[in-house]
Design a protein around this motif. Structure first.
Motif, PDB file in Angstrom:
ATOM      1  N   GLU A 228      -0.086   8.345  -0.630  1.00 29.65           N
ATOM      2  CA  GLU A 228      -0.522   7.327  -1.808  1.00 29.65           C
ATOM      3  C   GLU A 228      -0.036   7.371  -3.043  1.00 29.65           C
ATOM      4  O   GLU A 228       0.277   6.582  -3.629  1.00 29.65           O
ATOM      5  N   THR A 229       0.327   8.892  -3.426  1.00 33.74           N
ATOM      6  CA  THR A 229       0.949   9.081  -4.517  1.00 33.74           C
ATOM      7  C   THR A 229       2.544   8.272  -4.661  1.00 33.74           C
ATOM      8  O   THR A 229       2.698   7.709  -5.669  1.00 33.74           O
ATOM      9  N   LEU A 230       3.395   8.496  -3.622  1.00 28.68           N
ATOM     10  CA  LEU A 230       4.598   8.093  -3.317  1.00 28.68           C
ATOM     11  C   LEU A 230       4.460   6.341  -3.661  1.00 28.68           C
ATOM     12  O   LEU A 230       5.323   5.779  -4.249  1.00 28.68           O
ATOM     13  N   ARG A 231       3.510   5.666  -2.918  1.00 25.08           N
ATOM     14  CA  ARG A 231       3.327   4.387  -2.689  1.00 25.08           C
ATOM     15  C   ARG A 231       2.791   3.800  -3.876  1.00 25.08           C
ATOM     16  O   ARG A 231       3.415   2.853  -4.817  1.00 25.08           O
ATOM     17  N   LYS A 275       5.559  -7.304  -1.120  1.00 17.38           N
ATOM     18  CA  LYS A 275       5.175  -7.729   0.155  1.00 17.38           C
ATOM     19  C   LYS A 275       6.399  -6.987   1.000  1.00 17.38           C
ATOM     20  O   LYS A 275       6.171  -6.611   2.142  1.00 17.38           O
ATOM     21  N   GLN A 276       7.520  -7.249   0.474  1.00 21.79           N
ATOM     22  CA  GLN A 276       8.750  -6.633   1.198  1.00 21.79           C
ATOM     23  C   GLN A 276       8.704  -4.909   1.215  1.00 21.79           C
ATOM     24  O   GLN A 276       8.945  -4.269   2.243  1.00 21.79           O
ATOM     25  N   TRP A 282       5.978   0.779   3.936  1.00 22.77           N
ATOM     26  CA  TRP A 282       4.600   1.215   3.850  1.00 22.77           C
ATOM     27  C   TRP A 282       3.815   0.939   5.420  1.00 22.77           C
ATOM     28  O   TRP A 282       2.677   1.420   5.435  1.00 22.77           O
ATOM     29  N   GLY A 283       4.594   0.314   6.321  1.00 20.50           N
ATOM     30  CA  GLY A 283       3.758   0.344   7.747  1.00 20.50           C
ATOM     31  C   GLY A 283       2.687  -0.790   7.417  1.00 20.50           C
ATOM     32  O   GLY A 283       1.695  -0.759   8.335  1.00 20.50           O
ATOM     33  N   GLY A 284       2.706  -1.769   6.411  1.00 15.53           N
ATOM     34  CA  GLY A 284       1.800  -2.881   6.205  1.00 15.53           C
ATOM     35  C   GLY A 284       0.741  -2.330   5.600  1.00 15.53           C
ATOM     36  O   GLY A 284      -0.575  -3.011   5.652  1.00 15.53           O
TER      37      GLY A 284
END
Length: 354
Positions: A228-231, A275-276, A282-284
């Motif tokens: 979560e932090t990375l994303r 989106k990309q 992120w595996g969607g």
């Protein structure tokens, strides 16, 4: 989760309760601040009592146990204030504790600021009632402003009151809760009026380095962050890049119609990049979809990365004192007491060393 991580938003929410002492021009605004803060104070109870009560939700008790390990680490290892803040719990029975209203010009990334004698100037106006926040937003829109209303799950009073862990924070992961404790206690230790960039960059560094050390203390790699932090960090960078492009755009001598068209194009570019990233890396994972695909404007970008520009300078300062926390806080306080222009010059010198 259908909203952006609160770590983005709480950095603009330092001290709503102090505004109670600030002589706000609007009696109704003053009244709702007083009522909201008093209700929160009345809802507090010792975390230890919740943990000890077998009738309480076992998951809540487990989360609070872990939070207290982080709270103890903050004072014992990071030399942050040792008080009752975050050793109390408050169930507010709603998703958000407060709603903030951010506003900018149509072709500007500069926030509409609100200034108070004690709190200084801040880039938002906070409301405990969602309808009141929406009313303020409507008035700003009538004035031609870009406006964003953000629900906030936590805030700090900078030590004026003992801030509780709030029920709205209980959906967070353990690390996210720890980072908030480190960040807000850093504000309690030192705060410079009218310099949000300094205050937030300083507290963000304490949060980041404190979290790194917290991971190590728990037997994790210090550099290992949650997915979560990375994303969140990756999306934050996309937003910051968009802000940079918009800043360049708004400096160009274009007609309003052309400016609006190119502004909209930049927001669509952001969505396409997101989106990309979401689908390829992120595996969607769609946790941020609701924020990204909601109507976009300048004010919506405002809370994200707004006040972190000096964080690398504080990292350089920490290195300069060989990672000694008391020495770091002494040096940061010395910087904070300089006149603003001298303070900025000192931070710029540190930035070059980072």
């Amino acid at each position: 989760m259908n909203r952006l991580n609160i770590l983005w938003f709480r950095r603009g929410v330092p001290m709503l309760a102090i505004l109670l002492l600030s002589g706000c021009s609007s009696l109704s605004y003053y009244t709702q601040l007083a009522g909201g803060q008093l209700a929160l104070l009345r809802a507090r109870e010792p975390v230890a009592a919740v943990i000890a009560d077998p009738q309480r939700d076992p998951k809540l008790r487990d989360r609070l146990r872990t939070s207290q390990q982080a709270r103890e680490f903050a004072s014992r290892h990071l030399h942050l204030p040792d008080n009752q803040s975050y050793r109390l719990y408050a169930d507010i029975h709603r998703q958000y504790v407060v709603w903030n209203v951010f506003a900018t010009g149509e072709f500007s990334l500069d926030p509409v600021t609100h200034c108070f004698p004690i709190a200084g100037c801040v880039a938002y106006r906070g409301y405990y009632d969602q309808s009141a926040a929406r009313g303020e937003a409507a008035l700003q829109k009538l004035d031609g402003k870009d406006v964003y209303v953000s629900g906030v799950e936590a805030y700090s009073t900078l030590g004026w009151f003992n801030d509780p862990i709030i029920s709205s924070m209980m959906t967070w992961g353990d690390e996210r809760l720890a980072t908030l404790i480190f960040h807000e206690l850093a504000h309690q230790r030192f705060y410079v009026k009218d310099d949000s960039e300094f205050n937030e960059s300083y507290a963000t560094f304490v949060e980041q380095e404190g979290t790194r050390q917290w991971r190590a203390a728990r037997g994790m790699s210090p550099e290992t962050a949650s997915s979560e932090t990375l994303r969140r960090d990756q999306l934050t960078q996309l937003v910051l890049d968009t802000r940079d492009r918009l800043k360049t755009l708004y400096a160009e001598p274009l007609s309003a119609d052309v400016m609006r068209q190119r502004k909209a194009t930049e927001f669509e570019r952001l969505r396409g990049q997101y989106k990309q990233l979401r689908d390829s890396q992120w595996g969607g994972d769609k946790r941020f979809d609701a924020w990204v695909y909601a109507p976009m404007n300048n004010a919506r970008l405002l809370p994200i990365g707004l006040y972190d520009q000096w964080t690398p300078a504080f990292a350089a300062l920490f290195k300069q004192v060989d990672g000694d926390w008391p020495a770091f806080f002494t040096a940061a306080e010395t910087l904070g007491r300089l006149p603003q222009e001298e303070r900025k010059a000192a931070l710029e010198r540190l930035l070059k060393k980072s």
